[in-house]
Design an enzyme around this catalytic site. Structure first.
Site, short mmCIF file in Angstrom:
data_model
loop_
_atom_site.label_atom_id
_atom_site.label_comp_id
_atom_site.label_asym_id
_atom_site.label_seq_id
_atom_site.Cartn_x
_atom_site.Cartn_y
_atom_site.Cartn_z
N GLY A 229 0.81 -1.22 0.00
CA GLY A 229 0.00 0.00 0.00
C GLY A 229 0.85 1.27 0.00
N HIS A 230 0.19 2.38 -0.30
CA HIS A 230 0.87 3.67 -0.42
C HIS A 230 1.58 4.09 0.87
CE1 HIS A 230 -3.29 5.74 0.48
NE2 HIS A 230 -3.00 4.81 1.34
N ASN A 231 2.73 4.71 0.68
CA ASN A 231 3.53 5.24 1.78
C ASN A 231 4.12 4.18 2.70
OD1 ASN A 231 1.32 7.60 1.25
ND2 ASN A 231 3.31 8.44 1.82
#
Lengths: 318, 318, 318
Positions: A229-231
Site C-alpha cells: 500500500g501507499h507510503n
C-alpha cells in the site's frame, strides 16, 4: 494558484493573506509556498510545527496553528484536500517531451514504451510490452520482464528484477467521502522507490505515496501477487511471501519476513528481524527479533501454538 | 439450431415440438426462441414461469413445466447446458469486422488493440499495450492504463479509471462435471458493465456473467488484486479493499465497504452501508448499516471483539 | 567448469577428483557430469544413493557420501548452491536464435512476441501483447489471451486456455541467506508443464521448478489470481478457486478442490478427491476423498463445523 482561487473549488473561509500556492504537501513536509491540511485529532499535534504557507483545517483546530499562519477554515479538510489534489496533480504526460536517456548497453525489446525523460542504466533489459513511465529512472543490470508497468516518477536502483505483469507506482487507494457517500479520489503525487537488489514477483502491485515515496529498501525480495500500500516502507532484506498485503503506511524494519497470505493494517510498525507466519495479521506495532502468528489478535508464535492447542484440547473433550 | 440437432451433442429425449433455438438463457430471462435448463431443486420453482421456448430438465421436474412447454429430458441438465454453451458461444471475433468509433479527442497510444465495433468516448485515454475487445464501449474522460485487458462486450461508463494490468470481462469460473471427473467449461456469454466514476485497481479481475452482466455501479472504487466473480452486482459507492474476493453472484448494496483480504461465498447479499472488516468472510446474507467481522461465522463487529476477548481471557487463565 | 574453477566462486575444499561439471541438479536426479548439494538433515538420507559427479556438503555429512564420491566440503552448501545457480543458469536468450515453428492454422495477433525455437500448434490463437518465451511449446487449439506472459521453456498441451495477464513460468521464490542477512537468488532452471485441457485464470501466476517441472495435469482448472509455487504438482482434474496460494512443492492428487483464498504450506500432499473449503490452510498431508476446513489446524469439514459450533455455544453463555 492564490488561496482566493482555491476557494472557487472548495467551500471555506480564508484567515490571513491570500498567498500563492505551488503545491500540496503534508503537515510535516510542506514548505512556505505549499498548502497543507489537518484532517483530525491525530494530526492536530503537527499543526504547530508546520512550515506550510497555508493550512486547511476545521475551526476547532484553528488555535493550534502557528501565529501568522494563513488558514482556510472549512468543515471537511480531508474532502477539501481530495478535491484540490486533482487540481494540483501532475499531468500524466510532461508538457514538454524530453528524450529518454538509454545506456548504450541497455537492451530495449520491441513493443515497449519508454516515457519522456526516463533513464535506463547500463546492461538493463526492458522486455516486450513493458511500459516505462515518464521520469522513471532504472539503474544498472536490471531485468524488467514482459508487460511490467512502471508508472511515472518511479526510481529503481541497480540489479533489480521485476517479474512479468507486476505494476510499480500505481495510485494508492485513497478517497475522501462526501455526505452523500460519494468518494473523491485523492491524487497521488508521490512515487515508488526501489533500492538496489530488489526483486518483485509476477503480478505484484506497489502503490505510490500520496506526497512522499513508498520505499522498498536494498535487497528486499517480494513474491508474486503481493500488494504494497501507499507510503509503506520496507527495510533492507525483507522477504514478503506470495499474496501478502500491506496496507498503507506500514513500516517494516530490516529483514522482516511476512509469510504467505499475511497482511497488515495501516500505520503499523514491525521491528527488525521479526517474522510473521503465513496468514498472520499485523494489527498493531510488533517488536523485532520475534516470531508471530495469528490475527485476532496476533501473538508470539510459541504462545499462538499453545493457545490453539489449549482451545483444541478443551473443546475436544466437550 | 433445432432441438433434434441439439440432441446430437447431448443425450436426452424431446417432449414436444422440434422448435428452432437461437440462444441459451436463464429460466428467468429466456424468450420463446431460447433454450433454458433447470439444474436442481433450487431453480425448480422458476420452471413454471419461464417463457423459454424449450427447457432441459431432469424427468423428476417435468411436471413443473408449463403446459405445452417443449422439453428435453436428460439426466444431467447442468452438464448438457455446459456442452451446449460452447456451441452457442459468441465467437471471439465478429464474423464481419466493423471499424471502431473513436472520438476525435480520445487518445490511443501505440501498441494498443482496439477491437471491431468498439466505441471510445471523448477525451478517453487508452495507454500502451491495452487490449480493447470487440463491441466494447468506453465512455468519456476514462483512463485505461497500460496493459489493461478488456474482453469483448464490456460496457464502461464515463470518468472511469482502470489501472495497469487489470482484466475486465474474463470468463467466469464455471464448469459442469462428468461422472469421470472431467470439467466441462460453461461458456460465458454475459458481459461486465462498469457504470460512471468507477475505479479499478492494478491486477484486479472482474469476470463476465454467464448470461447477464456482472455490474459495478456508479462511483464504486476497487483496489488492487481484487477478484469479482461472475454475475456479481456491486451497488453505488462501494469500497473494495485490496485482495478481496467476491464469489459468483454476490450482491452488495450501496456504499458497502469490504476490508482488505475479505471475501464472500457465492449467492449472498450484503445490505446498504454495511462494512466488513479486513479478512471478514461473508457466508450468509447480511443486513445493511452494520459493521461485521470474522468468518466462522461472521458477526457484528462489537460482538466479534467481545467474542475474541472472551476466548482470550478464558484460555489465558488455563 | 571444473570443480577447481567452481571454488573461485564459493568457499570450500575439494575431496576427490577435479572433475568437469556441466550442470547443477538435485541429489535424486543429478548425473555423473552434474554437481548436487545437501542442505541439511532432511536430505542427508538421499546422499548415499546419488549418482551426481560431485556433492557440495557440510563436513558433518561427509561420511554419508558414496565411496569414491567427489565432494566440495563447505559450511553453507545451500548458499554455495545459490551462488552457483547463477553461474549455471540458462541465459534468457538462446545464444543461437532459431526460428519459431508456427502451424499454418495458428493465429498470431500483432504486438506479440514469439521467442526463438518456440512451437505453436494448429489452430492455436496468440492474442495481442502476449509474450511467448524461447523454446516454449504450445499445443493445438489453445487460446492465449492478451498480455499473457509465458517464460522460456514452458510446455503447454492441447486445448488449453490461458486468460489475460496470467504469468506462466516465472522464477520460484527461493533464496539462500548470508550471515549478514542478504538473500542470494536461486536461479530456477526448471520449467512449467501444463497438460491438455488446462485452463488458467486472469492474473494467475505459476512458478517454474528449481531443477524439474512444476506440473499441472490434464483437465485441471485454475481460477483468477491464484499462485502456484515452484515444483508443485497438481493432479488431473483439480479445481483451484480464486486467490488460492500453493506454496512450493505442494502435491495435489487428482480431482482435488481448493476453495477460494485457501492455501498450502510447502511440501504437503493432498490425496485424490479431497476438497478444501474456502480459506482452508493445508499445513500437513491430507488423506483423499474427504472434505476439510480451517487452518489452525485444518480438520475434516464435519468436525470443523461441530468445533466452531461448540466454541460459539460455550462463549455465547459466558
Amino acid at each position: 494558484m492564490k488561496l482566493s482561487e482555491i476557494l472557487k473549488h472548495i467551500e471555506g473561509e480564508i484567515l490571513g493573506d491570500d498567498i500563492e500556492i505551488l503545491a500540496l504537501n503534508s503537515l510535516k513536509n510542506a514548505k512556505a509556498n505549499e498548502l497543507t491540511y489537518c484532517d483530525g485529532e491525530k494530526n492536530a499535534k503537527f499543526i504547530a510545527q508546520t512550515k506550510a504557507g497555508a493550512i486547511i483545517l476545521n475551526k476547532k483546530f484553528a488555535q493550534n496553528a502557528p501565529k501568522n499562519a494563513n488558514l482556510i477554515i472549512c468543515e471537511n479538510p480531508h474532502l477539501a484536500f481530495a478535491i484540490l489534489s486533482k487540481i494540483f496533480s501532475k499531468p500524466l504526460f510532461n508538457t514538454e517531451s524530453k528524450p529518454a536517456i538509454i545506456a548504450p548497453t541497455a537492451k530495449i525489446m520491441p513493443n515497449t514504451h519508454i516515457g519522456s525523460n526516463a533513464i535506463i542504466g547500463q546492461n538493463s533489459l526492458i522486455m516486450h510490452g513493458a511500459f516505462i513511465g515518464e521520469n522513471v529512472k532504472i539503474g544498472k543490470n536490471c531485468i524488467i520482464y514482459p508487460n511490467v508497468v512502471i508508472y511515472n516518477d518511479t526510481i529503481i536502483g541497480d540489479e533489480c528484477i521485476i517479474h512479468a505483469n507486476a505494476v510499480i507506482g500505481s495510485d494508492g487507494f485513497g478517497y475522501a467521502h462526501t455526505k452523500l457517500g460519494e468518494h473523491v479520489k485523492i491524487y497521488h503525487n508521490g512515487n515508488v522507490v526501489l533500492e538496489d537488489f530488489v526483486e518483485i514477483g509476477a503480478c505484484s502491485t506497489i502503490d505510490r505515496g500520496v506526497f512522499e515515496s513508498t520505499i522498498i529498501k536494498r535487497g528486499t525480495k517480494i513474491d508474486n501477487l503481493v500488494q504494497i500500500g501507499h507510503n509503506s516502507e520496507l527495510g533492507e532484506g525483507c522477504i514478503i511471501v506470495s499474496q501478502t498485503g500491506l496496507a498503507g503506511s506500514t513500516k517494516l524494519g530490516r529483514n522482516v519476513v511476512m509469510g504467505g497470505q499475511s497482511g497488515s493494517a495501516g500505520h503499523v510498525k514491525v521491528g527488525d528481524f521479526a517474522q510473521i507466519a503465513a496468514r498472520g495479521g499485523v494489527s498493531k506495532d510488533l517488536e523485532g527479533s520475534k516470531n508471530y502468528a495469528g490475527a485476532y489478535p496476533i501473538m508470539e508464535l510459541g504462545e499462538f501454538f499453545k493457545f490453539q492447542a489449549k482451545i483444541m484440547r478443551f473443546f475436544k473433550k466437550k
